[in-house]
Write a protein that holds these residues in place. Sequence first.
Motif, PDB file in Angstrom:
ATOM      1  N   GLY A 195       0.793  -1.227   0.000  1.00  0.00           N
ATOM      2  CA  GLY A 195       0.000   0.000   0.000  1.00  0.00           C
ATOM      3  C   GLY A 195       0.818   1.267   0.000  1.00  0.00           C
ATOM      4  N   ASP A 196       2.154   1.151   0.062  1.00  0.00           N
ATOM      5  CA  ASP A 196       3.029   2.324   0.057  1.00  0.00           C
ATOM      6  C   ASP A 196       3.473   2.619  -1.369  1.00  0.00           C
ATOM      7  OD1 ASP A 196       4.941   4.313   1.030  1.00  0.00           O
ATOM      8  OD2 ASP A 196       6.454   2.805   0.557  1.00  0.00           O
ATOM      9  N   SER A 197       3.292   3.837  -1.824  1.00  0.00           N
ATOM     10  CA  SER A 197       3.561   4.178  -3.223  1.00  0.00           C
ATOM     11  C   SER A 197       5.050   4.123  -3.563  1.00  0.00           C
ATOM     12  CB  SER A 197       2.995   5.564  -3.548  1.00  0.00           C
ATOM     13  OG  SER A 197       3.511   6.534  -2.657  1.00  0.00           O
ATOM     14  N   VAL A 198       5.924   4.522  -2.633  1.00  0.00           N
ATOM     15  CA  VAL A 198       7.361   4.429  -2.885  1.00  0.00           C
ATOM     16  C   VAL A 198       7.762   2.967  -3.061  1.00  0.00           C
ATOM     17  CG1 VAL A 198       9.662   4.810  -1.914  1.00  0.00           C
ATOM     18  CG2 VAL A 198       7.916   6.582  -1.698  1.00  0.00           C
ATOM     19  N   THR A 199       7.255   2.098  -2.186  1.00  0.00           N
ATOM     20  CA  THR A 199       7.525   0.667  -2.298  1.00  0.00           C
ATOM     21  C   THR A 199       7.075   0.140  -3.647  1.00  0.00           C
ATOM     22  OG1 THR A 199       7.291   0.302   0.096  1.00  0.00           O
ATOM     23  CG2 THR A 199       7.015  -1.616  -1.332  1.00  0.00           C
ATOM     24  N   ARG A 200       5.871   0.500  -4.045  1.00  0.00           N
ATOM     25  CA  ARG A 200       5.291  -0.019  -5.291  1.00  0.00           C
ATOM     26  C   ARG A 200       6.122   0.366  -6.509  1.00  0.00           C
ATOM     27  NH1 ARG A 200       0.713  -2.253  -7.177  1.00  0.00           N
ATOM     28  NH2 ARG A 200      -0.100  -1.579  -9.200  1.00  0.00           N
ATOM     29  N   VAL A 201       6.542   1.632  -6.590  1.00  0.00           N
ATOM     30  CA  VAL A 201       7.352   2.076  -7.725  1.00  0.00           C
ATOM     31  C   VAL A 201       8.738   1.427  -7.677  1.00  0.00           C
ATOM     32  CG1 VAL A 201       8.410   4.080  -8.842  1.00  0.00           C
ATOM     33  CG2 VAL A 201       6.067   4.221  -7.988  1.00  0.00           C
ATOM     34  N   ALA A 202       9.308   1.286  -6.476  1.00  0.00           N
ATOM     35  CA  ALA A 202      10.608   0.630  -6.340  1.00  0.00           C
ATOM     36  C   ALA A 202      10.530  -0.841  -6.740  1.00  0.00           C
ATOM     37  CB  ALA A 202      11.115   0.752  -4.907  1.00  0.00           C
ATOM     38  N   ASP A 203       9.437  -1.515  -6.383  1.00  0.00           N
ATOM     39  CA  ASP A 203       9.242  -2.910  -6.798  1.00  0.00           C
ATOM     40  C   ASP A 203       9.237  -3.011  -8.320  1.00  0.00           C
ATOM     41  OD1 ASP A 203       8.938  -3.462  -4.097  1.00  0.00           O
ATOM     42  OD2 ASP A 203       6.750  -3.637  -4.191  1.00  0.00           O
ATOM     43  N   PHE A 204       8.501  -2.119  -8.948  1.00  0.00           N
ATOM     44  CA  PHE A 204       8.387  -2.112 -10.408  1.00  0.00           C
ATOM     45  C   PHE A 204       9.741  -1.881 -11.060  1.00  0.00           C
ATOM     46  CE2 PHE A 204       6.997   0.673 -14.199  1.00  0.00           C
ATOM     47  CZ  PHE A 204       7.080  -0.399 -15.079  1.00  0.00           C
ATOM     48  N   TYR A 205      10.406  -0.787 -10.673  1.00  0.00           N
ATOM     49  CA  TYR A 205      11.672  -0.449 -11.320  1.00  0.00           C
ATOM     50  C   TYR A 205      12.766  -1.464 -11.003  1.00  0.00           C
ATOM     51  CZ  TYR A 205      10.612   3.884 -13.721  1.00  0.00           C
ATOM     52  OH  TYR A 205      10.132   4.792 -14.620  1.00  0.00           O
ATOM     53  N   GLY A 206      12.819  -1.965  -9.780  1.00  0.00           N
ATOM     54  CA  GLY A 206      13.839  -2.945  -9.433  1.00  0.00           C
ATOM     55  C   GLY A 206      13.726  -4.203 -10.272  1.00  0.00           C
ATOM     56  N   ALA A 207      12.522  -4.784 -10.337  1.00  0.00           N
ATOM     57  CA  ALA A 207      12.315  -6.006 -11.121  1.00  0.00           C
ATOM     58  C   ALA A 207      12.466  -5.724 -12.618  1.00  0.00           C
ATOM     59  CB  ALA A 207      10.941  -6.590 -10.824  1.00  0.00           C
ATOM     60  N   TYR A 208      12.053  -4.535 -13.060  1.00  0.00           N
ATOM     61  CA  TYR A 208      12.150  -4.179 -14.476  1.00  0.00           C
ATOM     62  C   TYR A 208      13.616  -4.088 -14.913  1.00  0.00           C
ATOM     63  CZ  TYR A 208      10.775  -1.906 -18.868  1.00  0.00           C
ATOM     64  OH  TYR A 208      10.569  -1.604 -20.194  1.00  0.00           O
ATOM     65  N   ILE A 209      14.442  -3.463 -14.083  1.00  0.00           N
ATOM     66  CA  ILE A 209      15.868  -3.352 -14.393  1.00  0.00           C
ATOM     67  C   ILE A 209      16.519  -4.737 -14.406  1.00  0.00           C
ATOM     68  CG2 ILE A 209      18.079  -2.498 -13.497  1.00  0.00           C
ATOM     69  CD1 ILE A 209      16.462  -0.004 -12.514  1.00  0.00           C
ATOM     70  N   ASP A 210      16.131  -5.605 -13.469  1.00  0.00           N
ATOM     71  CA  ASP A 210      16.648  -6.978 -13.469  1.00  0.00           C
ATOM     72  C   ASP A 210      16.278  -7.690 -14.776  1.00  0.00           C
ATOM     73  OD1 ASP A 210      17.656  -6.609 -10.944  1.00  0.00           O
ATOM     74  OD2 ASP A 210      16.060  -7.698  -9.919  1.00  0.00           O
ATOM     75  N   ALA A 211      15.046  -7.497 -15.215  1.00  0.00           N
ATOM     76  CA  ALA A 211      14.582  -8.163 -16.442  1.00  0.00           C
ATOM     77  C   ALA A 211      15.290  -7.627 -17.676  1.00  0.00           C
ATOM     78  CB  ALA A 211      13.069  -7.986 -16.594  1.00  0.00           C
ATOM     79  N   LYS A 212      15.674  -6.358 -17.647  1.00  0.00           N
ATOM     80  CA  LYS A 212      16.316  -5.721 -18.796  1.00  0.00           C
ATOM     81  C   LYS A 212      17.839  -5.742 -18.703  1.00  0.00           C
ATOM     82  CE  LYS A 212      14.534  -3.010 -21.426  1.00  0.00           C
ATOM     83  NZ  LYS A 212      14.055  -3.024 -22.827  1.00  0.00           N
ATOM     84  N   ASP A 213      18.379  -6.298 -17.633  1.00  0.00           N
ATOM     85  CA  ASP A 213      19.810  -6.174 -17.350  1.00  0.00           C
ATOM     86  C   ASP A 213      20.676  -6.722 -18.475  1.00  0.00           C
ATOM     87  OD1 ASP A 213      22.007  -5.397 -15.830  1.00  0.00           O
ATOM     88  OD2 ASP A 213      22.200  -7.383 -14.948  1.00  0.00           O
ATOM     89  N   GLY A 214      20.292  -7.862 -19.046  1.00  0.00           N
ATOM     90  CA  GLY A 214      21.013  -8.353 -20.205  1.00  0.00           C
ATOM     91  C   GLY A 214      20.465  -7.670 -21.444  1.00  0.00           C
ATOM     92  N   ALA A 215      21.017  -6.504 -21.779  1.00  0.00           N
ATOM     93  CA  ALA A 215      20.453  -5.686 -22.867  1.00  0.00           C
ATOM     94  C   ALA A 215      20.352  -6.460 -24.172  1.00  0.00           C
ATOM     95  CB  ALA A 215      21.298  -4.426 -23.055  1.00  0.00           C
ATOM     96  N   ALA A 216      21.328  -7.384 -24.412  1.00  0.00           N
ATOM     97  CA  ALA A 216      21.299  -8.163 -25.649  1.00  0.00           C
ATOM     98  C   ALA A 216      20.324  -9.334 -25.558  1.00  0.00           C
ATOM     99  CB  ALA A 216      22.703  -8.683 -25.963  1.00  0.00           C
ATOM    100  N   ASP A 217      19.935  -9.683 -24.330  1.00  0.00           N
ATOM    101  CA  ASP A 217      19.054 -10.835 -24.135  1.00  0.00           C
ATOM    102  C   ASP A 217      18.137 -10.598 -22.938  1.00  0.00           C
ATOM    103  OD1 ASP A 217      17.924 -13.347 -24.466  1.00  0.00           O
ATOM    104  OD2 ASP A 217      19.457 -14.344 -23.237  1.00  0.00           O
ATOM    105  N   PRO A 218      17.262  -9.587 -22.994  1.00  0.00           N
ATOM    106  CA  PRO A 218      16.381  -9.288 -21.856  1.00  0.00           C
ATOM    107  C   PRO A 218      15.321 -10.367 -21.665  1.00  0.00           C
ATOM    108  CG  PRO A 218      15.759  -7.984 -23.754  1.00  0.00           C
ATOM    109  CD  PRO A 218      17.035  -8.693 -24.127  1.00  0.00           C
ATOM    110  N   ASP A 219      14.785 -10.429 -20.452  1.00  0.00           N
ATOM    111  CA  ASP A 219      13.702 -11.369 -20.160  1.00  0.00           C
ATOM    112  C   ASP A 219      12.400 -10.716 -20.611  1.00  0.00           C
ATOM    113  OD1 ASP A 219      11.723 -12.990 -19.066  1.00  0.00           O
ATOM    114  OD2 ASP A 219      12.824 -13.359 -17.206  1.00  0.00           O
ATOM    115  N   THR A 220      12.038 -10.928 -21.863  1.00  0.00           N
ATOM    116  CA  THR A 220      10.882 -10.239 -22.443  1.00  0.00           C
ATOM    117  C   THR A 220       9.566 -10.644 -21.778  1.00  0.00           C
ATOM    118  OG1 THR A 220      10.799 -11.930 -24.183  1.00  0.00           O
ATOM    119  CG2 THR A 220      11.979  -9.894 -24.677  1.00  0.00           C
ATOM    120  N   ALA A 221       9.472 -11.887 -21.301  1.00  0.00           N
ATOM    121  CA  ALA A 221       8.242 -12.330 -20.636  1.00  0.00           C
ATOM    122  C   ALA A 221       8.024 -11.557 -19.343  1.00  0.00           C
ATOM    123  CB  ALA A 221       8.299 -13.830 -20.361  1.00  0.00           C
ATOM    124  N   LEU A 222       9.099 -11.356 -18.577  1.00  0.00           N
ATOM    125  CA  LEU A 222       8.976 -10.604 -17.326  1.00  0.00           C
ATOM    126  C   LEU A 222       8.727  -9.127 -17.598  1.00  0.00           C
ATOM    127  CD1 LEU A 222       8.978 -10.416 -14.296  1.00  0.00           C
ATOM    128  CD2 LEU A 222      11.495 -10.379 -14.329  1.00  0.00           C
TER     129      LEU A 222
END
Length: 310
Positions: A195-222
């Motif tokens: 229910g905390d907005s800072v937490t929610r945005v941090a969850d999104f960006y943290g997992a999103y960056i992890d999914a995109k970390d391999g720029a040549a081979d991102p986890d497109t499903a995630l």
Amino acid sequence: MNRNTPARRRPGRRAAVAAGLALAVGLGVSTQAAAQAAVPAPAKASVKASAALRSVSGFNGDMVTQVADFYGAYIDAKVDAADPDTALVKALRAHYLAPTFAKRLAAWEKKNKADGLLRAQSVPVDWTVSEGGSGLEVVVTLTFGGGESPTTTTRLVVKQEPTGGITDIRTKGITRGKASAKASTAVRSISGRTGDSVTRVADFYGAYIDAKDGAADPDTALVKALRAHYLAPTFAKRLAAWEKKNKADGVLRAQSVPVDWTVSEGRNSREIAVTHAFGGGETPTVWTNLVVELEPVFGDVTDIRTASAR
């Protein structure tokens, strides 16, 4: 927020998220169009938020960050136990769990009729991920209940292989009644709450960056599952158009992946500030500052714009 079609929402989940976000902040709906592409210029800057502002930080290659990204987004996906975002749950498990452990975990869940990642049948109200006793282990503290319900705190030890996949989760302890989930000040930790907005945005960006970390081979499903869960449908369409025009990732406002990031309260309760650091080492560091706006009650991202780049 997960949807069966772009125009259809899950009423059960919306009600669950609404209760927390309405108390956390009164966020306004953005009417601004998609922001222009950032034009970064190298400079040295600090991403530390003011001590008076709540903030969450992370950086690539850090085990505490990765486990916090995983658990934060996973809890968001599971927050309405009667109607979880199964697409995001599945994508998160596939990305963060080692395949052999995923099979063992599924067997454990079938036997115990509970969620093996949370070691519970319900969803925690807050959580903390902190350094463990070894370089390949972290401690996850989950707090359940609160209000009129008795509080239960569960501590888990999460083990990773050197390449990053989670290989084991075991229960360290369960405490009945009120207990502190704060880690020692000498131990690196990341905390969040439902229910905390800072937490929610941090969850999104943290997992999103992890999914995109391999720029040549991102986890497109995630990547797809995260965008479907966190972005408002109308904004998702505008963002896709912006990306096609600017040939960059609209969530990051860049063509590459940041090495570290901070999410903090903005200048007013309607905004969340996201700061990304790109480069480092022999490459000049570039800082970009974004403003993320959320739906007033249910927390979907309705706008991302560039505040500045240095």
